[in-house]
Design an enzyme around this catalytic site. Structure first.
Site, PDB file in Angstrom:
ATOM      1  N   LEU A  10       0.855  -1.188   0.000  1.00 27.06           N
ATOM      2  CA  LEU A  10       0.000   0.000   0.000  1.00 27.06           C
ATOM      3  C   LEU A  10       0.890   1.236   0.000  1.00 27.06           C
ATOM      4  O   LEU A  10       1.798   1.345   0.828  1.00 27.06           O
ATOM      5  CB  LEU A  10      -0.883   0.028   1.254  1.00 27.06           C
ATOM      6  CG  LEU A  10      -1.659   1.343   1.407  1.00 27.06           C
ATOM      7  CD1 LEU A  10      -2.816   1.414   0.424  1.00 27.06           C
ATOM      8  CD2 LEU A  10      -2.149   1.533   2.825  1.00 27.06           C
ATOM      9  N   ALA A  14       0.131   8.187  -3.647  1.00 26.48           N
ATOM     10  CA  ALA A  14       0.708   7.574  -4.856  1.00 26.48           C
ATOM     11  C   ALA A  14       0.197   8.215  -6.144  1.00 26.48           C
ATOM     12  O   ALA A  14       0.545   7.761  -7.229  1.00 26.48           O
ATOM     13  CB  ALA A  14       0.405   6.070  -4.860  1.00 26.48           C
ATOM     14  N   TYR A 153       5.480  22.209   9.681  1.00 25.01           N
ATOM     15  CA  TYR A 153       5.727  21.002   8.862  1.00 25.01           C
ATOM     16  C   TYR A 153       6.952  20.262   9.393  1.00 25.01           C
ATOM     17  O   TYR A 153       6.943  19.033   9.548  1.00 25.01           O
ATOM     18  CB  TYR A 153       5.928  21.455   7.419  1.00 25.01           C
ATOM     19  CG  TYR A 153       6.390  20.422   6.421  1.00 25.01           C
ATOM     20  CD1 TYR A 153       5.485  19.550   5.804  1.00 25.01           C
ATOM     21  CD2 TYR A 153       7.741  20.359   6.033  1.00 25.01           C
ATOM     22  CE1 TYR A 153       5.915  18.629   4.851  1.00 25.01           C
ATOM     23  CE2 TYR A 153       8.175  19.450   5.082  1.00 25.01           C
ATOM     24  CZ  TYR A 153       7.253  18.588   4.491  1.00 25.01           C
ATOM     25  OH  TYR A 153       7.683  17.680   3.542  1.00 25.01           O
TER      26      TYR A 153
HETATM   27  N1  LIG Z   1       9.192  17.257  -2.918  1.00 22.83           N
HETATM   28  C1  LIG Z   1      10.020  17.567  -1.926  1.00 22.83           C
HETATM   29  O1  LIG Z   1      10.894  18.406  -2.099  1.00 22.83           O
HETATM   30  C2  LIG Z   1       9.896  16.863  -0.592  1.00 22.83           C
HETATM   31  C3  LIG Z   1      10.923  17.080   0.342  1.00 22.83           C
HETATM   32  C4  LIG Z   1      10.848  16.462   1.582  1.00 22.83           C
HETATM   33  C5  LIG Z   1       9.790  15.640   1.884  1.00 22.83           C
HETATM   34  N2  LIG Z   1       8.789  15.445   0.969  1.00 22.83           N
HETATM   35  C6  LIG Z   1       7.692  14.554   1.355  1.00 22.83           C
HETATM   36  O2  LIG Z   1       7.548  13.532   0.391  1.00 22.83           O
HETATM   37  C7  LIG Z   1       6.194  13.093   0.360  1.00 22.83           C
HETATM   38  C8  LIG Z   1       5.696  13.143  -1.073  1.00 22.83           C
HETATM   39  O3  LIG Z   1       5.713  14.503  -1.498  1.00 22.83           O
HETATM   40  P1  LIG Z   1       5.760  14.900  -3.042  1.00 22.83           P
HETATM   41  O4  LIG Z   1       6.829  15.888  -3.183  1.00 22.83           O
HETATM   42  O5  LIG Z   1       5.732  13.699  -3.877  1.00 22.83           O
HETATM   43  O6  LIG Z   1       4.378  15.720  -3.110  1.00 22.83           O
HETATM   44  P2  LIG Z   1       3.220  15.686  -4.228  1.00 22.83           P
HETATM   45  O7  LIG Z   1       2.389  16.888  -3.900  1.00 22.83           O
HETATM   46  O8  LIG Z   1       3.784  15.530  -5.581  1.00 22.83           O
HETATM   47  O9  LIG Z   1       2.430  14.358  -3.835  1.00 22.83           O
HETATM   48  C9  LIG Z   1       1.750  14.250  -2.623  1.00 22.83           C
HETATM   49  C10 LIG Z   1       0.519  13.388  -2.849  1.00 22.83           C
HETATM   50  O10 LIG Z   1      -0.129  13.227  -1.582  1.00 22.83           O
HETATM   51  C11 LIG Z   1      -1.523  13.346  -1.791  1.00 22.83           C
HETATM   52  N3  LIG Z   1      -2.176  13.768  -0.555  1.00 22.83           N
HETATM   53  C12 LIG Z   1      -2.056  14.951   0.088  1.00 22.83           C
HETATM   54  N4  LIG Z   1      -2.847  14.964   1.160  1.00 22.83           N
HETATM   55  C13 LIG Z   1      -3.481  13.771   1.202  1.00 22.83           C
HETATM   56  C14 LIG Z   1      -4.424  13.196   2.068  1.00 22.83           C
HETATM   57  N5  LIG Z   1      -4.917  13.878   3.124  1.00 22.83           N
HETATM   58  N6  LIG Z   1      -4.846  11.936   1.832  1.00 22.83           N
HETATM   59  C15 LIG Z   1      -4.386  11.237   0.775  1.00 22.83           C
HETATM   60  N7  LIG Z   1      -3.505  11.741  -0.114  1.00 22.83           N
HETATM   61  C16 LIG Z   1      -3.060  12.996   0.106  1.00 22.83           C
HETATM   62  C17 LIG Z   1      -1.673  14.388  -2.895  1.00 22.83           C
HETATM   63  O11 LIG Z   1      -2.949  14.303  -3.530  1.00 22.83           O
HETATM   64  C18 LIG Z   1      -0.502  14.024  -3.797  1.00 22.83           C
HETATM   65  O12 LIG Z   1      -0.899  13.099  -4.788  1.00 22.83           O
HETATM   66  C19 LIG Z   1       5.419  14.009   1.294  1.00 22.83           C
HETATM   67  O13 LIG Z   1       5.236  13.365   2.539  1.00 22.83           O
HETATM   68  C20 LIG Z   1       6.327  15.215   1.432  1.00 22.83           C
HETATM   69  O14 LIG Z   1       6.121  15.902   2.636  1.00 22.83           O
HETATM   70  C21 LIG Z   1       8.828  16.027  -0.263  1.00 22.83           C
END
Ligand SMILES: NC(=O)c1ccc[n+]([C@@H]2O[C@H](COP(=O)([O-])OP(=O)(O)OC[C@H]3O[C@@H](n4cnc5c(N)ncnc54)[C@H](O)[C@@H]3O)[C@@H](O)[C@H]2O)c1
Length: 247
Positions: A10, A14, A153
């Site tokens: 899971l 995604a 955050y």
């Molecule tokens: N992109 C970065 O620079 C970065 C850096 C550090 C950490 N992160 C972490 O990596 C993870 C993925 O981030 P990303 O960059 O791929 O972001 P993204 O915005 O591309 O993807 C995040 C996904 O989570 C989904 N989502 C958000 N809230 C939700 C909820 N309540 N229920 C179900 N789905 C939900 C969104 O619809 C989206 O599809 C996150 O936890 C983020 O905090 C990202």
């Protein structure tokens, strides 16, 4: 070569970015992947983009009822997931003194209580099955070293790191490994939505002088999800191009 032959996996969040890359790589390794997201159209696109086995499901990780419904549906249609990846997350960069209470609550609900809810819900059948499993939480380097404009955050992600370690201690007796990936700046819609000045400054500060591709973060998550990490638990791995080097 990582092999996940028919393991049910899971992945939350995604539908985009890092979660999508993790779902695709788990499926390429032979897993049967549930791509869960509150944006179900994007989750379906993730499934369509893969030649592996991925099914899309709706979930809002901030809602107890939605997570329970997801769990019940997955158990009925596919079986017990032995890999859980919590990648759903969200933030908006702004000074702490401008944050509203509603903003704090949303950040904590998605980034901290979301993984807590998903673990509580899905660990029950995993423990009952008695065959062990892997939990991988996607936190952030903001939670290890702090990040200006991401204060609440960072607190939530630091909470994910501590939650990972404590949960790892509690469920080791059930042969369940719990680990955490801390991405640095990564080329996803979440990062693209941040102010240009901040994106440029972060990129300059990274020793490799570029941000990560989602696939590079996914590789670390797939390692933790696999039997190659069978004796690794309670660990935190930064994938940041050297931006952070935590001892
Ligand atoms: N992109 C970065 O620079 C970065 C850096 C550090 C950490 N992160 C972490 O990596 C993870 C993925 O981030 P990303 O960059 O791929 O972001 P993204 O915005 O591309 O993807 C995040 C996904 O989570 C989904 N989502 C958000 N809230 C939700 C909820 N309540 N229920 C179900 N789905 C939900 C969104 O619809 C989206 O599809 C996150 O936890 C983020 O905090 C990202």
């Amino acid at each position: 070569m990582i092999k996940l032959d028919n393991t049910i996996c899971l992945v939350t969040g995604a539908g985009s970015g890092i979660g999508r890359a993790i779902a695709v790589q788990l499926a390429e390794a032979g897993g049967m992947v549930v791509a869960a997201d509150r944006d179900i159209d994007n989750a379906r696109d993730t499934a369509a983009a893969s030649t592996g086995r991925i099914v899309a499901r709706y979930v809002d990780v901030t809602e107890h009822a939605a997570v329970s419904e997801l769990r019940d549906g997955v158990l009925k249609d596919l079986g017990v997931p032995k890999v859980l990846v919590n990648s759903a997350g969200w933030d908006r960069i702004e000074p702490f003194m401008d944050n509203t209470r509603e903003f704090w609550e949303e950040v904590v609900a998605i980034n901290y209580l979301g993984p807590v809810e998903v673990c509580r819900s899905f660990l029950e059948p995993m423990i009952s099955l008695g065959e062990g499993g892997k939990v991988v939480n996607i936190a952030s380097d903001a939670g290890r070293v702090g990040s200006t404009g991401e204060t609440v955050y960072a607190g939530a992600k630091g909470g994910v790191v501590a939650f990972t370690k404590s949960l790892a201690r509690e469920v080791a007796r059930f042969k369940i490994n719990v680990n955490c990936v801390c991405p640095g700046p990564t080329d996803t819609p979440l990062f693209k939505a941040q102010p240009d000045k901040i994106k440029e400054a972060l990129t300059r500060a990274i020793p490799f002088r570029r941000i990560a591709k989602p696939e590079e973060v996914a590789g670390a998550a797939v390692f933790f999800a696999s039997d190659m990490a069978s004796f690794v638990t309670g660990q935190v791995l930064s994938v940041s191009g050297g931006l952070t080097m935590v001892g």
